[in-house]
Design a protein around this motif. Structure first.
Motif, mmCIF file in Angstrom:
data_model
loop_
_atom_site.group_PDB
_atom_site.id
_atom_site.type_symbol
_atom_site.label_atom_id
_atom_site.label_comp_id
_atom_site.label_asym_id
_atom_site.label_seq_id
_atom_site.Cartn_x
_atom_site.Cartn_y
_atom_site.Cartn_z
ATOM 1 N N ALA A 8 0.845 -1.200 0.000
ATOM 2 C CA ALA A 8 0.000 0.000 0.000
ATOM 3 C C ALA A 8 0.878 1.247 0.000
ATOM 4 C CB ALA A 8 -0.916 -0.003 1.217
ATOM 5 N N ALA A 9 0.467 2.228 -0.757
ATOM 6 C CA ALA A 9 1.238 3.469 -0.853
ATOM 7 C C ALA A 9 1.366 4.124 0.517
ATOM 8 C CB ALA A 9 0.568 4.425 -1.828
ATOM 9 N N ASP A 10 2.547 4.659 0.769
ATOM 10 C CA ASP A 10 2.770 5.402 2.008
ATOM 11 C C ASP A 10 2.310 6.836 1.793
ATOM 12 O OD1 ASP A 10 4.106 5.368 4.743
ATOM 13 O OD2 ASP A 10 5.081 7.075 3.809
ATOM 14 N N VAL A 11 1.375 7.283 2.602
ATOM 15 C CA VAL A 11 0.776 8.606 2.439
ATOM 16 C C VAL A 11 1.128 9.477 3.640
ATOM 17 C CG1 VAL A 11 -1.367 9.900 2.130
ATOM 18 C CG2 VAL A 11 -1.121 7.620 1.107
ATOM 19 N N GLY A 12 1.760 10.627 3.385
ATOM 20 C CA GLY A 12 2.054 11.597 4.434
ATOM 21 C C GLY A 12 1.103 12.770 4.342
ATOM 22 N N MET A 13 0.933 13.474 5.448
ATOM 23 C CA MET A 13 -0.006 14.597 5.447
ATOM 24 C C MET A 13 0.530 15.742 6.288
ATOM 25 S SD MET A 13 -4.122 14.412 5.743
ATOM 26 C CE MET A 13 -5.148 15.825 5.304
ATOM 27 N N VAL A 14 0.396 16.947 5.753
ATOM 28 C CA VAL A 14 0.734 18.174 6.474
ATOM 29 C C VAL A 14 -0.565 18.950 6.657
ATOM 30 C CG1 VAL A 14 2.070 20.315 6.484
ATOM 31 C CG2 VAL A 14 3.042 18.238 5.464
ATOM 32 N N LEU A 36 2.190 12.870 -0.827
ATOM 33 C CA LEU A 36 2.174 13.857 0.249
ATOM 34 C C LEU A 36 0.941 14.744 0.083
ATOM 35 C CD1 LEU A 36 3.481 15.143 2.698
ATOM 36 C CD2 LEU A 36 4.885 16.544 1.164
ATOM 37 N N LEU A 37 0.102 14.762 1.102
ATOM 38 C CA LEU A 37 -1.116 15.564 1.104
ATOM 39 C C LEU A 37 -0.889 16.777 1.993
ATOM 40 C CD1 LEU A 37 -3.652 12.627 1.635
ATOM 41 C CD2 LEU A 37 -2.790 13.538 -0.543
ATOM 42 N N GLN A 58 11.056 19.644 -6.362
ATOM 43 C CA GLN A 58 11.721 19.554 -7.657
ATOM 44 C C GLN A 58 12.749 18.425 -7.671
ATOM 45 O OE1 GLN A 58 10.844 21.624 -10.223
ATOM 46 N NE2 GLN A 58 12.218 20.546 -11.631
ATOM 47 N N VAL A 59 13.335 18.152 -6.511
ATOM 48 C CA VAL A 59 14.319 17.073 -6.391
ATOM 49 C C VAL A 59 13.644 15.737 -6.077
ATOM 50 C CG1 VAL A 59 16.305 16.234 -5.080
ATOM 51 C CG2 VAL A 59 16.154 18.647 -5.698
ATOM 52 N N SER A 60 12.724 15.748 -5.111
ATOM 53 C CA SER A 60 12.143 14.489 -4.633
ATOM 54 C C SER A 60 11.108 13.911 -5.591
ATOM 55 C CB SER A 60 11.490 14.697 -3.270
ATOM 56 O OG SER A 60 10.334 15.512 -3.390
ATOM 57 N N ARG A 61 10.327 14.777 -6.205
ATOM 58 C CA ARG A 61 9.241 14.401 -7.106
ATOM 59 C C ARG A 61 8.248 13.441 -6.473
ATOM 60 N NH1 ARG A 61 7.962 17.639 -11.456
ATOM 61 N NH2 ARG A 61 9.865 18.332 -12.475
ATOM 62 N N ASN A 62 7.949 13.670 -5.194
ATOM 63 C CA ASN A 62 6.806 12.982 -4.601
ATOM 64 C C ASN A 62 5.539 13.425 -5.332
ATOM 65 O OD1 ASN A 62 8.847 13.800 -2.390
ATOM 66 N ND2 ASN A 62 7.830 12.030 -1.491
ATOM 67 N N THR A 63 4.524 12.585 -5.278
ATOM 68 C CA THR A 63 3.210 13.023 -5.722
ATOM 69 C C THR A 63 2.631 13.903 -4.621
ATOM 70 O OG1 THR A 63 2.899 10.956 -6.929
ATOM 71 C CG2 THR A 63 0.910 12.256 -6.448
ATOM 72 N N VAL A 64 2.213 15.126 -4.985
ATOM 73 C CA VAL A 64 1.695 16.068 -3.989
ATOM 74 C C VAL A 64 0.289 16.498 -4.377
ATOM 75 C CG1 VAL A 64 1.982 18.325 -2.881
ATOM 76 C CG2 VAL A 64 4.005 16.926 -3.393
ATOM 77 N N VAL A 65 -0.634 16.412 -3.412
ATOM 78 C CA VAL A 65 -1.968 16.999 -3.567
ATOM 79 C C VAL A 65 -2.082 18.072 -2.490
ATOM 80 C CG1 VAL A 65 -4.442 16.601 -3.660
ATOM 81 C CG2 VAL A 65 -2.864 14.790 -4.377
ATOM 82 N N PHE A 66 -2.288 19.299 -2.932
ATOM 83 C CA PHE A 66 -2.177 20.484 -2.073
ATOM 84 C C PHE A 66 -3.491 21.248 -2.114
ATOM 85 C CE2 PHE A 66 -1.002 24.790 -0.993
ATOM 86 C CZ PHE A 66 0.193 24.746 -0.276
#
Length: 270
Positions: A84-90, A166-167, A192-200
């Protein structure tokens, strides 16, 4: 960190189909958002924006599995290992442990990540503390540094944990204008370096245009997708340079008009 290619592979990592969410309280049902159809590609930076109360944050919480949709389907692709994808949240609030220092706050999250097993956690922490410009404050506690610095810690902690997705829920909303610009630049430079998928999620139109590859513009409550816009502005992006571009102004006018239409409709209904 190694520099990734400028263009992410176009692989859907998040797919929503007919997604709806309703809440029932005291016998009254309220629909937060309804019939959402959208995709977020791997390595993409997508911003969701719309009028207050349109369900933006609830959409984010659904992706994070903190809320279950009432109807529809949500697919989140597994990671490269098939897990399962690891999902982080801020969140809007910084969520730091007040009894831990800057370094300890980052270290605590990383040491519990099985994907980092065997890695030098201390080295990763030191690297990200340096990246966000907090080396002089590494031993400081949250109450001893500014709100902007606390949010830098949150950003460092999230990226250092290397999530697949990353949410971010309006992470800069409580910061002053100048600090917000600095952290927007910082966020872009790390991504720009990491290229995580980000939903903001944001209500700030200028912020959304500056950050995103694509914009999901939502209608007023109950939220639906009003329009999806690709942001064709060069990367890497810098706040002052981007805002001088005629194309940026065109996006700003178009999205402002879309949001204004929703606010006008909302006022006419009240």
């Amino acid at each position: 960190m190694s520099v990734a290619s400028n263009m992410p592979d176009v692989i859907p990592q998040i797919v929503a189909s007919g997604l709806s969410k309703s809440f029932t309280h005291d016998g009254r049902t309220v629909t937060a958002y309804q019939e959402l159809d959208f995709e977020v590609n791997a390595g993409e930076f997508v911003c969701i924006l719309g009028p207050s109360g349109c369900g933006k944050s609830t959409v984010l919480r659904t992706i994070a599995a903190l809320e279950n949709p009432t109807q529809g389907q949500l697919y989140v692709a597994p990671n490269n290992d098939g897990n399962a994808a690891d999902v982080g949240m801020v969140f809007q609030g910084r969520g730091l442990f007040p009894w831990m220092t800057v370094t300890e706050n980052i270290h605590f999250l990383l040491q519990n990540n099985p994907r980092l097993k065997g890695r030098d956690i201390n080295a990763i922490v030191d690297e990200y503390v340096s990246i966000v410009g907090l080396k002089k404050f590494a031993s400081s506690y949250p109450h001893q540094i500014s709100g902007g610095m606390n949010q830098r810690v949150s950003i460092a902690r999230s990226f250092a944990n290397e999530p697949d997705i990353l949410l971010m829920d309006e992470p800069f909303v409580f910061l002053d204008y100048q600090t917000r610009q600095v952290l927007q630049e910082l966020l872009l430079s790390i991504w720009q370096v990491s290229r995580n998928t980000v939903v903001f999620v944001t209500h700030d139109i200028e912020e959304a245009i500056l950050l995103a590859d694509r914009l999901l513009v939502m209608t007023a409550h109950p939220g639906m997708i009003k329009k999806v816009l690709s942001v064709d502005l060069p990367r890497p992006r810098h706040v002052h340079d981007i805002r001088k571009m005629p194309r940026y102004m065109e996006y700003l006018e178009e999205v402002t008009d879309l949001i204004r239409e929703e606010m006008t409709d909302l006022s006419e209904m009240s």
